[in-house]
Design an enzyme around this catalytic site. Structure first.
Site, PDB file in Angstrom:
ATOM      1  N   GLU A 190       0.853  -1.197   0.000  1.00 16.72           N
ATOM      2  CA  GLU A 190       0.000   0.000   0.000  1.00 16.72           C
ATOM      3  C   GLU A 190       0.883   1.239   0.000  1.00 16.72           C
ATOM      4  O   GLU A 190       1.998   1.197   0.476  1.00 16.72           O
ATOM      5  CB  GLU A 190      -0.838   0.051   1.299  1.00 16.72           C
TER       6      GLU A 190
ATOM      7  N   LYS B 117       2.388   4.532   1.467  1.00 16.63           N
ATOM      8  CA  LYS B 117       2.537   5.068   2.816  1.00 16.63           C
ATOM      9  C   LYS B 117       2.177   6.554   2.739  1.00 16.63           C
ATOM     10  O   LYS B 117       2.944   7.372   2.249  1.00 16.63           O
ATOM     11  CB  LYS B 117       3.961   4.892   3.324  1.00 16.63           C
TER      12      LYS B 117
ATOM     13  N   ASP C 203       1.650  10.236   3.711  1.00 14.74           N
ATOM     14  CA  ASP C 203       2.380  11.093   4.640  1.00 14.74           C
ATOM     15  C   ASP C 203       1.407  12.053   5.325  1.00 14.74           C
ATOM     16  O   ASP C 203       1.234  13.187   4.907  1.00 14.74           O
ATOM     17  CB  ASP C 203       3.464  11.866   3.880  1.00 14.74           C
TER      18      ASP C 203
ATOM     19  N   TYR D 210      -6.850   2.160   6.331  1.00 13.26           N
ATOM     20  CA  TYR D 210      -6.145   0.949   5.897  1.00 13.26           C
ATOM     21  C   TYR D 210      -6.042  -0.099   6.983  1.00 13.26           C
ATOM     22  O   TYR D 210      -5.435  -1.133   6.800  1.00 13.26           O
ATOM     23  CB  TYR D 210      -4.732   1.317   5.420  1.00 13.26           C
TER      24      TYR D 210
ATOM     25  N   LYS E   6      10.960   3.125   2.612  1.00 14.21           N
ATOM     26  CA  LYS E   6      11.004   4.563   2.344  1.00 14.21           C
ATOM     27  C   LYS E   6      11.741   4.821   1.036  1.00 14.21           C
ATOM     28  O   LYS E   6      12.865   4.357   0.859  1.00 14.21           O
ATOM     29  CB  LYS E   6      11.759   5.273   3.480  1.00 14.21           C
TER      30      LYS E   6
ATOM     31  N   CYS F 126      28.597  38.954  12.561  1.00  9.68           N
ATOM     32  CA  CYS F 126      27.197  38.542  12.440  1.00  9.68           C
ATOM     33  C   CYS F 126      26.484  39.455  11.437  1.00  9.68           C
ATOM     34  O   CYS F 126      26.483  40.677  11.596  1.00  9.68           O
ATOM     35  CB  CYS F 126      26.508  38.627  13.797  1.00  9.68           C
TER      36      CYS F 126
ATOM     37  N   CYS G 190      23.739  41.677  13.475  1.00 14.09           N
ATOM     38  CA  CYS G 190      24.020  42.713  14.465  1.00 14.09           C
ATOM     39  C   CYS G 190      25.458  43.209  14.411  1.00 14.09           C
ATOM     40  O   CYS G 190      25.841  44.106  15.155  1.00 14.09           O
ATOM     41  CB  CYS G 190      23.693  42.208  15.866  1.00 14.09           C
TER      42      CYS G 190
ATOM     43  N   CYS H  57      27.099  33.806  16.500  1.00 14.05           N
ATOM     44  CA  CYS H  57      27.120  35.195  16.922  1.00 14.05           C
ATOM     45  C   CYS H  57      27.163  35.188  18.446  1.00 14.05           C
ATOM     46  O   CYS H  57      26.380  34.496  19.090  1.00 14.05           O
ATOM     47  CB  CYS H  57      25.845  35.879  16.424  1.00 14.05           C
TER      48      CYS H  57
ATOM     49  N   CYS I  43      21.436  39.912  20.060  1.00  9.40           N
ATOM     50  CA  CYS I  43      21.299  39.955  18.596  1.00  9.40           C
ATOM     51  C   CYS I  43      19.826  39.804  18.219  1.00  9.40           C
ATOM     52  O   CYS I  43      19.158  38.868  18.656  1.00  9.40           O
ATOM     53  CB  CYS I  43      22.118  38.815  17.990  1.00  9.40           C
TER      54      CYS I  43
HETATM   55  S1  IVH Z   1      -0.198   0.370   8.913  1.00  6.59           S
HETATM   56  C1  IVH Z   1       0.302  -1.666  12.874  1.00  6.59           C
HETATM   57  N1  IVH Z   1      -0.549   1.392   6.504  1.00  6.59           N
HETATM   58  O1  IVH Z   1       2.788   5.210   8.850  1.00  6.59           O
HETATM   59  C2  IVH Z   1       0.400  -1.049  11.524  1.00  6.59           C
HETATM   60  N2  IVH Z   1       0.402   2.775   8.174  1.00  6.59           N
HETATM   61  O2  IVH Z   1       5.350   4.653  10.148  1.00  6.59           O
HETATM   62  C3  IVH Z   1       0.460   0.414  11.583  1.00  6.59           C
HETATM   63  N3  IVH Z   1       0.892   5.052   7.450  1.00  6.59           N
HETATM   64  O3  IVH Z   1       1.630   5.142  12.155  1.00  6.59           O
HETATM   65  C4  IVH Z   1       0.251   1.196  10.414  1.00  6.59           C
HETATM   66  N4  IVH Z   1       0.174   4.830   5.384  1.00  6.59           N
HETATM   67  O4  IVH Z   1       0.459   6.672  10.477  1.00  6.59           O
HETATM   68  C5  IVH Z   1      -0.098   1.604   7.756  1.00  6.59           C
HETATM   69  N5  IVH Z   1      -0.944   2.167   4.353  1.00  6.59           N
HETATM   70  C6  IVH Z   1      -0.514   2.381   5.597  1.00  6.59           C
HETATM   71  C7  IVH Z   1       0.004   3.638   6.004  1.00  6.59           C
HETATM   72  C8  IVH Z   1       0.462   3.786   7.310  1.00  6.59           C
HETATM   73  C9  IVH Z   1       0.691   5.663   6.280  1.00  6.59           C
HETATM   74  C10 IVH Z   1       1.491   5.689   8.639  1.00  6.59           C
HETATM   75  C11 IVH Z   1       0.755   5.429   9.924  1.00  6.59           C
HETATM   76  C12 IVH Z   1       1.743   4.753  10.822  1.00  6.59           C
HETATM   77  C13 IVH Z   1       3.034   5.183  10.228  1.00  6.59           C
HETATM   78  C14 IVH Z   1       4.131   4.199  10.586  1.00  6.59           C
END
Ligand code: IVH
Length: 728
Positions: free
Chosen positions: A114, A116, A118, A241, A345, A439, A442, A485, A490
């Protein structure tokens, strides 16, 4: 209209509007025009005006009905909200798969990938199909009750859709409720789409307000608002999710890790769960991948990287989840994260652009940070025209010259940095940069000292960015020479200190951003944070671009800040090495600010996580006469010096130092009550059983945690035994 008739019509309208909200906000497939929708909505409002009792909490009219709160209540999650371990390479993903396979020898593994998202993790609790509580993750165990704020998000269903269709339109709602679980906690991510983020920042800029560093901060900042009317104006959205656990009632889902009694029809895998959530009316990730091998998994991760750039929101990785819940239960979790899932990541995005000029920014600790002024370039969702160059040595080592074409990157998605020079594109006309010897703010002397880059980043660059700056800091373990500084008066340092004091992470004073701090210092109204509390309305109104209303709001926010908890004040003072985490530790160990400053360095180190360097820094800070004066003026202004986090019981309580794991249904105590009791008496509650667990408090239908406790030889106690040891 008669009452009965009104009621029927109202139920019909609620259902209609719910359907259209779902079509528009969840499916992005509207079926009626905006005008038609407005007509339905106004009819609903009119009915509720005549029959106010019809305006129940699940009515669409209640999405923005809430009055401002004075603070958020705490909510304990039925099951802790965990985080994920991170990986950064294919190699690490393969290792992860190997680890899981080792725990499930001979079993066939299937995976779901899935995006992730942000954003900000939240939990939504539905009781009998109606949204009852929405909460932030908080520390994983306890979060803030932000129900009113979450209700403003139109893709959050106020009632769940029943999968069963019914004949009679009037009984629709009741029947729908009957076909959904009694209690359901769903989990997901609230985010601000990129378009909404750009728009919001543009508005804030023109209003002279502090801009958000990135969409995630904007989403987090929005959800923290006490006034749901403000939140309603932010175009937030949500993706779901995951699932927590029904805390009571029939566990219809069979998903409780420990009450693992699978029920027919209940989702038994992540794929089924996503479909189940969708069928209840939730918005789920638009693209997910089902993978049957490691190679498919890696291909999916790569594919997501190409498509995520077209998503309406920011993503910073892929989440890989073991599909089968049965297997998930078997693999279990560590204290912080499941073993059956991992985040991958993506490498930060990069872009090439021209470096026009190098300017120097003076931070609140006096550190001089060189900043690259760039030809604006679009990178990972926003237009970048400035990036950090870290320090003098960095510029020299990378041989970065004015006029160069440089590569910039958004690390942690917050502060962009210049990472390298494109030497091929050098024309010869580029100029070397000479670091100033005084600086630039100042004119005072600057002195050079060694410091870990991490300290400077976390102290100076931005407290606004929260976790992202921690990520940055964690990567910068190297020592760098820093020019500072030396003049504590300042103006740049004063501005920085004011801004830090007012920031959301510290005293949380709305309006006290960069722009206002600059005006206050420039006009000589404020020289230190204590001066803020002596400000008069007329003086603030007289500032440039300051309306009467904003001035009053700012003074109100200042007045409200006097009551903030001690750790915020301590963090806000900006003492070297005293970040928010350290400030909280101190506030847990000491009852008042006076106790902290009366303590010797040695006594300070008795608090958890306080080392000698931190302790000495505190002692030094308080040793300075000007700082002592500042503290006395803050006291005189009426600021709170008492700690709400202070836990004397933590040291003396009968359960001090003991770790408990709760499982099953207890005869009289609710899970939350038992946990609260343990914590008040000095114990700790953990989500999973390990060798470090002292007691497993087990009730009826205890499952895998009980097995594990038996395997590890952890003491298992009943509620009666627990009540005895905790003194009844
Ligand atoms: S599963 C126990 N699925 O990422 C499993 N998390 O770094 C917990 N997040 O705290 C999370 N997209 O806030 C899951 N498709 C996704 C996600 C996701 C974003 C975030 C979530 C979690 C954090 C962990």
């Amino acid at each position: 209209m008669k009452r009965e008739q009104a009621k029927t019509r109202h139920a019909r309208l609620v259902e209609e509007i719910r359907k259209h909200d779902h079509a528009y906000y969840v499916l992005a497939q509207p079926v009626i025009s905006d005008q038609e929708y407005d007509r339905l909505y106004h009819e609903l409002l009119d009915l509720e005006k005549d029959f106010p009792k019809l305006a129940t909490p699940d009515s669409p009219s209640q999405r923005v009905g809430g009055a401002p709160l004075s603070e958020f209540q705490s909510v304990r999650h039925a099951v802790p909200m965990m985080s994920l371990d991170n990986t950064y390479s294919q190699e690490e993903v393969r290792d992860f798969v190997k680890r899981v396979q080792k725990l499930l020898p001979d079993e066939k593994l299937e995976w779901v990938v899935e995006p992730k998202v942000d954003g900000v993790a939240v939990s939504l609790r539905y009781e009998n199909g109606v949204l009852a509580v929405g909460a932030t993750r908080g520390d994983g165990t306890t979060g803030d009750d932000i129900t009113a704020n979450l209700k403003t998000i139109r893709s959050v269903p106020l009632t769940l859709v029943g999968t069963r269709s019914t004949a009679s339109p009037t009984s629709k709602i009741r029947d729908a409720v009957e076909s959904v679980p009694t209690v359901l906690e769903v989990r997901g991510e609230v985010f601000l789409p990129l378009v909404g983020f750009e728009k919001l920042n543009a508005e804030r800029k023109s209003a002279g307000e502090e801009m958000f560093a990135n969409p995630r901060n904007a989403a987090a900042g929005s959800l923290k608002q006490l006034d749901p009317k403000i939140v309603a104006k932010r175009p937030l959205d949500i993706l779901l999710y995951g699932i927590g656990t029904p805390a009571s009632g029939t566990a219809r889902l069979g998903l409780l890790p420990e009450h693992a009694v699978p029920e027919a029809g209940a989702p038994q895998s992540q794929v089924e769960l996503l479909n189940f959530l969708k069928s209840l009316g939730f918005k789920t990730p638009e693209r997910t991948w089902f993978c049957k091998s490691e190679d498919e998994l890696l291909a999916a991760i790569a594919k997501l990287d190409t498509v995520r750039k077209n998503f309406a929101y920011e993503t910073d990785g892929a989440v890989i989840k073991l599909n089968s819940f049965e297997q998930q239960r078997h693999v279990g979790a560590t204290a912080k994260a499941p073993r059956w899932a991992i985040a991958y990541k993506y490498a930060p995005e990069q872009a090439e652009t021209r470096l026009h000029k190098i300017t120097i920014q003076v931070g609140r600790t006096g550190a001089l940070t060189p900043v690259a002024e760039l030809e604006p370039v679009f990178l990972a969702g926003s237009t970048i025209s400035r990036a950090t160059l870290h320090n003098e040595d960095y510029i020299r080592e990378k041989d970065i010259r004015i006029g160069d074409t440089v590569v910039i990157e958004k690390a942690g998605e917050v502060i962009p940095a210049v990472v390298s020079v494109v030497l091929k594109k050098r024309s010869g006309g580029e100029k070397k940069f000479h670091f100033p010897k005084t600086c630039p703010e100042c004119g005072a002397k600057v002195s050079r000292s060694n410091q870990r880059a991490a300290d400077i980043l976390s102290a100076d660059l931005d407290e606004k960015s929260g976790t992202a700056s921690e990520t940055l800091a964690a990567r910068s373990e190297d020592e760098y020479a820093i020019w500072r500084c030396v003049n504590p008066d300042c103006p740049a340092q004063i501005r920085g200190r004011l801004e830090h004091w007012c920031s959301r992470g510290a005293m949380d004073i709305e309006g006290g951003g960069e722009a206002l701090a600059a005006l206050l210092v420039k006009s000589n109204l404020v020289r230190d944070v204590a001066d803020l509390y002596e400000l008069k309305l007329e003086a603030v109104v007289a500032l440039e671009r300051m309306g009467k209303k904003s001035a009053k709001n700012f003074l109100d926010a200042l007045a409200a800040s006097k009551a903030r908890d001690l750790w915020r004040l301590l963090f806000g003072l900006g003492i070297l090495h005293v970040g928010a985490g350290v400030a909280k530790s101190l506030a847990r160990h000491f009852p008042t600010l006076d106790n902290i400053f009366a303590a010797s360095a040695e006594q300070l180190t008795e608090a958890e996580d306080i080392g000698e360097v931190i302790a000495q820094s505190l002692v030094n800070w308080h040793g300075e006469a000007r700082n002592q004066k500042l503290i006395e003026r803050l006291r005189a202004a009426g600021l709170n010096f008492k700690s709400e986090l202070y836990q004397p019981a933590a040291e003396a309580g009968p359960l001090a130092g003991k770790t408990f794991v709760l499982t099953g249904t207890l005869p009289t105590l609710k899970r939350e009550e038992a946990a609260a009791k343990i914590e008040t008496l000095g114990g700790k509650v953990s989500g999973s059983v390990s060798k470090k667990t002292d007691f497993v408090l087990a009730g009826d239908e205890a499952g895998s945690k009980l097995d594990k406790a038996q395997k590890l030889g952890v003491k298992i106690i009943s509620e009666a035994e627990f009540l005895k040891m905790s003194g009844g």
